[in-house]
Enzyme design. Sequence first.
Site, PDB file in Angstrom:
ATOM      1  N   LEU A 121      68.386  62.733  72.814  1.00  0.00           N
ATOM      2  CA  LEU A 121      67.343  62.174  73.679  1.00  0.00           C
ATOM      3  C   LEU A 121      66.464  61.169  72.939  1.00  0.00           C
ATOM      4  O   LEU A 121      65.581  60.555  73.552  1.00  0.00           O
ATOM      5  CB  LEU A 121      66.429  63.296  74.204  1.00  0.00           C
ATOM      6  N   ASN A 136      74.982  58.006  64.342  1.00  0.00           N
ATOM      7  CA  ASN A 136      74.706  59.142  63.445  1.00  0.00           C
ATOM      8  C   ASN A 136      74.958  60.483  64.119  1.00  0.00           C
ATOM      9  O   ASN A 136      75.527  61.399  63.517  1.00  0.00           O
ATOM     10  CB  ASN A 136      73.270  59.067  62.920  1.00  0.00           C
ATOM     11  N   TYR A 192      66.062  48.075  75.481  1.00  0.00           N
ATOM     12  CA  TYR A 192      66.284  49.427  76.022  1.00  0.00           C
ATOM     13  C   TYR A 192      67.561  49.475  76.857  1.00  0.00           C
ATOM     14  O   TYR A 192      68.454  50.284  76.598  1.00  0.00           O
ATOM     15  CB  TYR A 192      65.078  49.832  76.874  1.00  0.00           C
ATOM     16  N   LYS A 231      70.979  51.316  75.519  1.00  0.00           N
ATOM     17  CA  LYS A 231      71.564  52.488  76.203  1.00  0.00           C
ATOM     18  C   LYS A 231      72.994  52.209  76.662  1.00  0.00           C
ATOM     19  O   LYS A 231      73.856  53.089  76.633  1.00  0.00           O
ATOM     20  CB  LYS A 231      70.687  52.886  77.398  1.00  0.00           C
TER      21      LYS A 231
END
Length: 315
Positions: A73, A99, A145, A149
């Site tokens: 998140l 990661n 953003y 995403k």
Amino acid sequence: MKKKILVTGGAGFIGSHLCTRLLNEGNEVICLDNYFTGNKKNIVGLIDNPYFELVRHDVIEPFYAEVDQIYNLACPASPVHYQYNPIKTIKTSVMGAINMLGLAKRVKATILQASTSEVYGDPVEHPQRESYWGNVNPIGLRSCYDEGKRCAETLFMDYHHQNKVDVKIIRIFNTYGPNMNPDDGRVVSNFIVQALRGEDITIFGDGMQTRSFQYVDDLVEGMVRLMNSEKGFTGPVNVGNPNEFTMLELAQNIIELTGSSSKLTFKTLPQDDPKQRQPDISLAKEKLGWQPNIQLREGLAKTIQYFEEALKNNN
């Protein structure tokens, strides 16, 4: 069976509710947060739980732990915060995904990506289905953003196809509820804080643009169901409330529920602000047996109560 679960961005608005839910179900939870937008206050009630571990960490750096599930998140999610440092935002989305996917691959964990309805941009399809590819400006103010995403979703599917990582992608539509940051610039928190302070409520554009608002408990239910859905089902899945409201309707509801004397003021609509947002949730109903239970006025009443307390404590 008790699972060991990693939640990145676990001290944030949604992450804190998810951590609480997972602990209540008897799991062990590692909460990872760098406190860029998360807040220790959101998870202070969990710190004494022996099965809760809080780690200050930025997902841009690798992290190592033995876990069964990962909820990714970590990322600032409101325009005020993600535009404050756009390079940091896109690094969080892209390098954070790399990661966490690397960790999931190594320990054979199932990993869920908190994606967003913003991948649809300013949509020309209404309501938006998961098959819609979106209408996104790659060089606009919101691109750090939106495109971050979108790239994270690409990485998740590439790790799934190439490395057989068990991935789940959830596309989250506008969500509100307790633990929202009063200064996060999102429309629900903005309107509630302005109404409680008796200030004018600021509406961008003519107020006829629409959004669909889901209460945070409904979202967390959808996330948990997707995480535990059948192996091989990756999504993406829209999770949101399909009931659509204009900004004017939202403002009027909040003024009524707060008993505020606030008036409405109108300002210019920001660049690339979507005119419509409404999820098609057929897939969530079919695959997860999920649909929202809490409607707008009930959820707003709970959220207003939270903000009344938060503003009192800040004064």
